[in-house]
Motif scaffolding. Structure first.
Motif, mmCIF file in Angstrom:
data_model
loop_
_atom_site.group_PDB
_atom_site.id
_atom_site.type_symbol
_atom_site.label_atom_id
_atom_site.label_comp_id
_atom_site.label_asym_id
_atom_site.label_seq_id
_atom_site.Cartn_x
_atom_site.Cartn_y
_atom_site.Cartn_z
ATOM 1 N N SER A 85 -19.674 1.218 2.715
ATOM 2 C CA SER A 85 -18.774 1.088 1.580
ATOM 3 C C SER A 85 -17.360 1.305 2.118
ATOM 4 C CB SER A 85 -19.114 2.117 0.500
ATOM 5 O OG SER A 85 -18.369 1.841 -0.669
ATOM 6 N N PHE A 86 -16.380 1.132 1.249
ATOM 7 C CA PHE A 86 -14.998 1.187 1.701
ATOM 8 C C PHE A 86 -14.145 2.044 0.778
ATOM 9 C CE2 PHE A 86 -16.952 -2.666 3.137
ATOM 10 C CZ PHE A 86 -16.587 -2.739 4.467
ATOM 11 N N VAL A 87 -13.151 2.673 1.367
ATOM 12 C CA VAL A 87 -12.150 3.408 0.615
ATOM 13 C C VAL A 87 -10.807 2.983 1.200
ATOM 14 C CG1 VAL A 87 -12.220 5.443 2.129
ATOM 15 C CG2 VAL A 87 -11.424 5.681 -0.205
ATOM 16 N N LYS A 88 -9.809 2.891 0.360
ATOM 17 C CA LYS A 88 -8.486 2.513 0.849
ATOM 18 C C LYS A 88 -7.525 3.652 0.580
ATOM 19 C CE LYS A 88 -5.082 -1.097 1.041
ATOM 20 N NZ LYS A 88 -4.753 -2.477 0.755
ATOM 21 N N LEU A 89 -6.932 4.130 1.659
ATOM 22 C CA LEU A 89 -5.945 5.199 1.595
ATOM 23 C C LEU A 89 -4.668 4.678 2.225
ATOM 24 C CD1 LEU A 89 -8.257 8.024 2.964
ATOM 25 C CD2 LEU A 89 -7.803 7.502 0.582
ATOM 26 N N ALA A 90 -3.551 5.271 1.876
ATOM 27 C CA ALA A 90 -2.272 4.856 2.447
ATOM 28 C C ALA A 90 -1.474 6.082 2.845
ATOM 29 C CB ALA A 90 -1.492 4.014 1.452
ATOM 30 N N SER A 91 -0.903 6.035 4.081
ATOM 31 C CA SER A 91 -0.032 7.127 4.522
ATOM 32 C C SER A 91 1.050 6.658 5.489
ATOM 33 C CB SER A 91 -0.856 8.233 5.196
ATOM 34 O OG SER A 91 -1.370 7.779 6.429
ATOM 35 N N TYR A 92 1.075 5.362 5.799
ATOM 36 C CA TYR A 92 2.018 4.861 6.804
ATOM 37 C C TYR A 92 3.128 4.022 6.199
ATOM 38 C CZ TYR A 92 0.549 6.104 11.471
ATOM 39 O OH TYR A 92 0.325 6.783 12.621
ATOM 40 N N GLN A 93 4.304 4.096 6.830
ATOM 41 C CA GLN A 93 5.405 3.180 6.584
ATOM 42 C C GLN A 93 5.972 2.845 7.952
ATOM 43 O OE1 GLN A 93 8.087 5.242 3.884
ATOM 44 N NE2 GLN A 93 7.714 3.679 2.354
ATOM 45 N N GLY A 94 5.912 1.581 8.315
ATOM 46 C CA GLY A 94 6.404 1.179 9.642
ATOM 47 C C GLY A 94 5.561 1.790 10.743
ATOM 48 N N THR A 95 6.210 2.515 11.668
ATOM 49 C CA THR A 95 5.504 3.081 12.809
ATOM 50 C C THR A 95 5.216 4.568 12.650
ATOM 51 O OG1 THR A 95 7.567 3.538 13.991
ATOM 52 C CG2 THR A 95 6.520 1.400 14.416
#
Length: 179
Positions: free
Chosen positions: A67-77
């Motif tokens: 299964s999949f989960v989508k998380l976000a914590s990055y901007q650029g590098t």
């Protein structure tokens, strides 16, 4: 060694696809032995881990699910240090052996948050499998159960990892050239 330019930044090949795939196959064999008879649920963290997850699943020799989960914590590098859940988990995790699949573990903040969140859903166990690990960036006391490669604190892309959504489809791993 080949050099490419993405969004005005230069990257050089640092690991060929064949080396990555060989190590992914080894991980699949190890996980298959460790999880024999358990039907683990792989929980792949999107977007970066999708290629790793697909290659790992094709090498597994025991019944398993994904299964999949989508998380976000990055901007650029750079990481923002703030993790937000963009797409959550719909599966019942009670009594399941869950293996989190990450493309890269740096600070450990994402994995720590995920393990805490998953722990409230009564899984039988929660393991962590990462393709890349930057030990010198780690800020959390974490147990990583399966690590394909320990790498230095360089910005990388390819094999699912991106730079501002570009470069994910590159077959080899590339490292940012410091100029």
């Amino acid at each position: 060694m080949s050099r490419i330019t993405i969004n005005g930044k230069s990257f050089e090949t640092s690991m060929p696809e064949a080396q990555i795939k060989w190590r992914v196959k080894e991980l699949a064999q190890q996980i298959s032995r460790d999880m024999e008879g358990k039907n683990p649920l792989f929980l792949a963290v999107l977007n970066g881990a999708f290629i790793f997850a697909a290659d790992l699943m094709r090498e597994m020799t025991i019944p398993c699910e994904i299964s999949f989960v989508k998380l976000a914590s990055y901007q650029g590098t750079t990481s923002t240090g703030k993790i937000k859940e963009v797409m959550g988990i719909n599966e019942d995790l009670s009594g399941r052996h869950v293996i989190i699949l990450e493309d890269i573990v740096e600070t450990g903040l994402t994995i720590k948050q995920m393990k805490e969140s998953l722990g409230t859903r009564n899984p039988a166990s929660v393991s962590v499998c990462t393709l890349f690990f930057k030990p010198e960036r780690l800020q959390e006391d974490l147990k990583l159960d399966y690590v394909a490669f320990e790498i230095p604190n360089d910005f990388i892309l390819g094999y699912g990892l991106d730079f501002d959504q570009q470069g994910r489809g590159l077959k080899d791993l590339y490292t940012l050239v410091k100029e």
